[in-house]
Design a protein around this motif. Structure first.
Motif, PDB file in Angstrom:
ATOM      1  N   GLU A   1      -6.192  10.432  -6.270  1.00  0.00           N
ATOM      2  CA  GLU A   1      -6.207  10.408  -4.811  1.00  0.00           C
ATOM      3  C   GLU A   1      -5.826  11.769  -4.232  1.00  0.00           C
ATOM      4  O   GLU A   1      -6.356  12.187  -3.207  1.00  0.00           O
ATOM      5  CB  GLU A   1      -5.228   9.355  -4.288  1.00  0.00           C
TER       6      GLU A   1
ATOM      7  N   LEU B   1       2.387   3.614  -5.144  1.00  0.00           N
ATOM      8  CA  LEU B   1       2.360   4.815  -5.977  1.00  0.00           C
ATOM      9  C   LEU B   1       3.739   5.445  -6.110  1.00  0.00           C
ATOM     10  O   LEU B   1       3.873   6.571  -6.586  1.00  0.00           O
ATOM     11  CB  LEU B   1       1.392   5.833  -5.371  1.00  0.00           C
TER      12      LEU B   1
ATOM     13  N   ARG C   1       0.830  -1.202   0.000  1.00  0.00           N
ATOM     14  CA  ARG C   1       0.000   0.000   0.000  1.00  0.00           C
ATOM     15  C   ARG C   1       0.870   1.260   0.000  1.00  0.00           C
ATOM     16  O   ARG C   1       0.565   2.239  -0.657  1.00  0.00           O
ATOM     17  CB  ARG C   1      -0.893  -0.010   1.247  1.00  0.00           C
ATOM     18  N   SER C   2       2.001   1.185   0.710  1.00  0.00           N
ATOM     19  CA  SER C   2       2.817   2.397   0.824  1.00  0.00           C
ATOM     20  C   SER C   2       3.655   2.642  -0.432  1.00  0.00           C
ATOM     21  O   SER C   2       3.822   3.787  -0.840  1.00  0.00           O
ATOM     22  CB  SER C   2       3.719   2.292   2.049  1.00  0.00           C
TER      23      SER C   2
ATOM     24  N   LYS D   1      -2.542   8.424  -8.649  1.00  0.00           N
ATOM     25  CA  LYS D   1      -2.044   9.307  -7.605  1.00  0.00           C
ATOM     26  C   LYS D   1      -2.752  10.667  -7.690  1.00  0.00           C
ATOM     27  O   LYS D   1      -3.140  11.256  -6.682  1.00  0.00           O
ATOM     28  CB  LYS D   1      -0.542   9.493  -7.820  1.00  0.00           C
TER      29      LYS D   1
ATOM     30  N   TRP E   1      -9.204   0.913  -3.154  1.00  0.00           N
ATOM     31  CA  TRP E   1     -10.273   1.334  -4.047  1.00  0.00           C
ATOM     32  C   TRP E   1     -11.265   0.177  -4.211  1.00  0.00           C
ATOM     33  O   TRP E   1     -10.937  -0.978  -3.933  1.00  0.00           O
ATOM     34  CB  TRP E   1      -9.725   1.678  -5.434  1.00  0.00           C
TER      35      TRP E   1
ATOM     36  N   ARG F   1      -4.529   0.175  -2.819  1.00  0.00           N
ATOM     37  CA  ARG F   1      -4.829   1.503  -2.279  1.00  0.00           C
ATOM     38  C   ARG F   1      -6.227   1.569  -1.701  1.00  0.00           C
ATOM     39  O   ARG F   1      -6.707   2.667  -1.375  1.00  0.00           O
ATOM     40  CB  ARG F   1      -4.702   2.550  -3.381  1.00  0.00           C
TER      41      ARG F   1
END
Lengths: 342, 476
Positions: free
Chosen positions: B162, B106, B102-103, B159, B202, B200
């Motif tokens: 978001e 992107l 997750r980190s 990105k 979604w 992420r």
């Protein structure tokens, strides 16, 4: 040795004679090379120009530059240029504009070409290849593409190859011989491309199937790697399976040799390629009789691959065929008549 | 006056004919018809037609039979064809392989690296049928993919989606069509987009293959009170809800229903989105109302962004295989699911919580859709050479509805509908993936510049599918 020719002492135009001219005009005036044919009307020896045949000394043309220099040297008693060598016309006319103008067209052109080697005109169109992909660059990725340089060893058109030649250096033998042989035996109706696809699928099955457990009663060829190495090297896997079940000989039936209309069975040794061929045919035959598991293109390849795994694991019926041949060969070895030793 | 010929009798009767001297032929074909067929002459058998099988009773080696095995049992072929294997136990574990998380999903520093997918993402991707049987997942220890330039472009867009939320505005909806050569990795690019979206947090809604929606293999029914008539596909929608639930179970469980949807069947008390989806899943007849209710819920403020994706776009840009009551073909855009997707792709509907609408084209399984092809070509030309745009061929039939939907492609700046061109890899990217192949033990060769350049050029300047074919698959 003095210089062959003192260029600075020449104060007049040079009568330059490239080669004896023929007299008849309808032929092109400028001949760049000697003609490859001779007309019937021509004499056998090339004739000198008419003026040369004149008996009057003053009518004769001046001799060649080097010849004249040699004659002068003879008169004066010094050492002149060697007439046996050619006259370096380029050297003589270098820097002499007047002399250059009188040169034949070919030589004029040659001098022009030397002076500026880049082509004069520019193309109105581009011959560059533009890539269609999104990578952007103009690099076509041609590997080691250098224009062939002049070889260092005289008499060679290209450089000597570096030895040893690479294994896949020959276009017809670039692949593993075993893979080639199996591919050719898989081929039906001359469709090699389909056979190659099948071969690729077989190797893919071998590399994704689990590590085989070798049956000690059905030993593989000596020197075989441990079974855990096989899936990562599918070509070795294939070679091992086929070589392990390849029979050492075939049984030849000699008609009438046993008497009473019986055929005499004689074992005949086989070469490596022949042995492999028989083993591959056995395996393919067994595989074609197996139950289908899927459909479509990969079905046959899948069955062949599972048969190969069966061979290595000792489950395949091909082993029985091999042992039957060998048993028969042992019993029939007394039929071999060897030439008597002296 | 010559004498009159005898008048033929009005009735053709046997007795009459025998009594009359003059034989008259009455018109009848029955005798010929009922007569026995002429006996066949023996010994003249026509040769077998070309291509027909004849009995080969010859014994020996010449009578070769390739397939004598039994046929597979029912259903086995399809299972084999659709089977997706994501692991190869023989392949080596790659020590340098890092996972997407997750980190770092992107992170722009991932460009040019091969990144593995964590197990839960693999499960989610499998649930939405993102893996295809023709892709080479079965050769490696676990799924991993190269983060190429186009992937980073897509990740950058996500990105952007978001990031816009932090300003307190409505989030962006970004629409992209993935185009490129055959085997250039369009479906894998889509898969990477789905994977990053899953990581992420979604909501991922994937229509795995557009062909399955329009090829008339599932039931359909007209949508009540729709004019012009639209058609729902209940079984397909129920299955889609099932996939959505499997892929996004954790997210849907945490969101409760707020819009109070009117459904034919009752919901449990204090329902979550999971309860809602389950209702449609087990009752296909209400699957479409449930799907619309779910979508309404996802559009409420404070909900996660949505990734809406489809593979094989050209199948839904033409008439479907379904037939209407008048026995005219139903246009694919009249199917409710397709209409839903197309509305989001064209920009007619947007996603207030942000989202990406992705549509991958296909080059190997693509029915002709001239309007789509033209629009994609124009969009590509706008990126590559804007001063030389292709023109519509006036002799082709234009599908007006498709043109209307895709007209945004001809003006990407205002509509935010554009193409992402999956081109060839760069040599650095090619080196990275070839090193991964070698570390997995699937490629037995020293990886140096010469080898990479050779494979790169053999693969048509870095086409990734051909690169895999040239280096990993043992086609020779």
């Amino acid at each position: 040795m003095p210089p062959r020719l003192n260029i600075l002492s020449l104060a007049r135009a040079i009568p330059y004679r490239t080669k004896p001219q023929t007299q008849w005009l309808p032929r092109p005036a400028i001949r760049t090379a000697t003609p490859q044919f001779r007309a019937y009307s021509d004499s056998k020896e090339p004739q000198p120009p008419a003026a040369d045949r004149s008996t009057r000394i003053d009518a004769k043309p001046l001799p060649h530059v080097s010849e004249e220099a040699a004659q002068m040297a003879e008169i004066t008693g010094t050492e002149g240029p060697d007439i046996n060598q050619g006259t370096p016309v380029h050297e003589i006319v270098k820097g002499d504009k007047e002399a250059q103008e009188k040169l034949p067209k070919v030589m004029k052109d040659a001098i022009k070409m030397e002076s500026n080697s880049t082509p004069s005109g520019t193309r109105s169109y581009s011959t560059m290849v533009t890539p269609t992909g999104g990578s952007g660059g103009f690099d076509m990725g041609l590997v080691n593409f250098d224009p062939p340089s002049a070889p260092t060893i005289p008499g060679l058109k290209f450089d000597m190859p570096t030895l040893p030649l690479p294994k896949d250096g020959h276009v017809k033998h670039r692949y593993d011989p075993m893979v080639d042989q199996v591919t050719n035996l898989l081929m039906r109706h001359g469709k090699k491309s389909i056979a190659q696809r099948d071969m690729a699928l077989i190797l893919e099955h071998l590399r994704t199937s689990s590590v085989p457990t070798v049956n000690p009663n059905k030993p593989l060829v000596p020197g075989a790697p441990p079974p855990s190495h096989l899936p990562l090297n599918p070509i070795l896997y294939l070679t091992l399976a086929i070589d392990s079940v390849a029979p050492l000989f075939r049984i030849r039936s000699q008609k009438g040799a046993a008497g009473g209309g019986m055929a005499l069975q004689i074992p005949v040794p086989l070469g490596q390629r022949q042995r492999r061929r028989i083993a591959i045919q056995w395996i393919l035959k067994t595989a074609s009789g197996k139950r289908h598991t899927g459909s479509g293109k990969g079905s046959y390849a899948q069955r062949v691959a599972s048969e190969l795994v069966g061979v290595v694991e000792g489950r395949s019926s091909v082993w029985e065929r091999r042992s039957a041949i060998h048993k028969l060969g042992v019993s029939a070895r007394s039929n071999i008549v060897l030439p008597r030793k002296r | 006056m010559p004498p009159m010929p005898p008048v033929p009798p009005p009735l053709c009767l046997k007795g009459v004919r025998t009594r009359l001297a003059v034989p008259t032929a009455c018109f009848s074909t029955s005798a010929a018809r009922f007569a026995n067929p002429p006996p066949k002459r023996k010994g003249t058998v026509a040769p077998p037609k070309r291509g027909t099988r004849t009995l080969n009773v010859k014994k020996g080696k010449s009578g070769f039979t390739q397939d004598t095995g039994k046929r597979p049992v029912q259903g086995e072929r399809r299972a084999q064809r659709k089977r997706i294997v994501l692991t190869n136990d023989n392949a080596l574990e790659v020590p340098s392989l890092k996972d997407l998380s997750r980190s770092n999903a992107l992170d722009a520093a991932n460009e040019g690296r091969v990144m593995g997918f964590p197990a839960d993402v693999v499960d989610a991707l499998r649930a939405v049928d993102a893996f295809k049987p023709t892709q080479g997942w079965s050769l490696f220890r676990r799924p991993a993919a190269l983060m190429r330039k186009e992937t980073m472009q897509l990740v950058g867009l996500m990105k952007e989606v978001e990031g816009a939320a932090k300003d307190g505005q409505q989030r962006k909806t970004i629409r992209r069509v993935l185009s490129g050569d055959r085997m250039s990795g369009k479906s894998t690019l889509l898969l990477q987009g789905l994977a990053v979206a899953t990581l992420r947090g979604w909501v991922v809604v994937n229509l795995p293959d557009a062909q399955d929606i329009v090829n008339a293999h599932t039931d359909y029914a007209p949508l009540p009170k729709s004019s012009p008539p639209q058609y729902t596909q209940d079984t397909y929608t129920a299955n889609l809800l099932h996939q959505i639930l499997k892929a996004n179970g954790a997210i849907l469980e945490g969101i409760s229903v707020t819009t109070n949807p009117k459904l034919p069947l009752p919901l449990p008390a204090n329902p979550t989105l999971k309860n809602l989806v389950e209702l449609g899943m087990v009752n296909p007849e209400v699957s479409w109302p449930v799907f619309t209710a779910l979508w309404q819920e996802l559009l409420q403020p404070g909900r996660p962004p949505v990734m809406l994706a489809i593979d094989g776009l050209s199948h839904i840009m033409r008439e479907s295989e379904y037939m209407s009551a008048e026995f005219t073909p139903i246009h694919a855009h009249d199917l409710t699911l397709v209409r839903h997707f197309v509305d989001h792709l064209s920009g007619q509907k947007s996603l207030p919580n942000g989202g990406v609408v992705l549509a991958a084209t296909s080059r190997s399984n693509a029915p002709t859709s001239p309007a789509l092809d033209h629009c994609v070509k124009v969009a590509e030309a706008l990126q590559n050479s804007p001063d030389n745009l292709p023109r519509w061929d006036l002799y082709r039939n234009v599908d007006g509805r498709v043109m209307e939907v895709l007209k945004g492609l001809q003006d990407p700046k205002t509509t935010d509908l554009d193409v992402i061109q999956a081109g060839g890899l760069t040599k650095e990217e090619a080196r990275s993936i070839i090193e991964y192949y070698a570390e997995s033990g699937m490629l037995r060769h020293q990886v140096d510049d010469g080898f990479v350049a050779e494979k790169w050029s053999l693969a048509g300047m870095g086409n990734i599918g051909e690169l895999e074919r040239a280096s990993v698959r043992l086609r020779m």
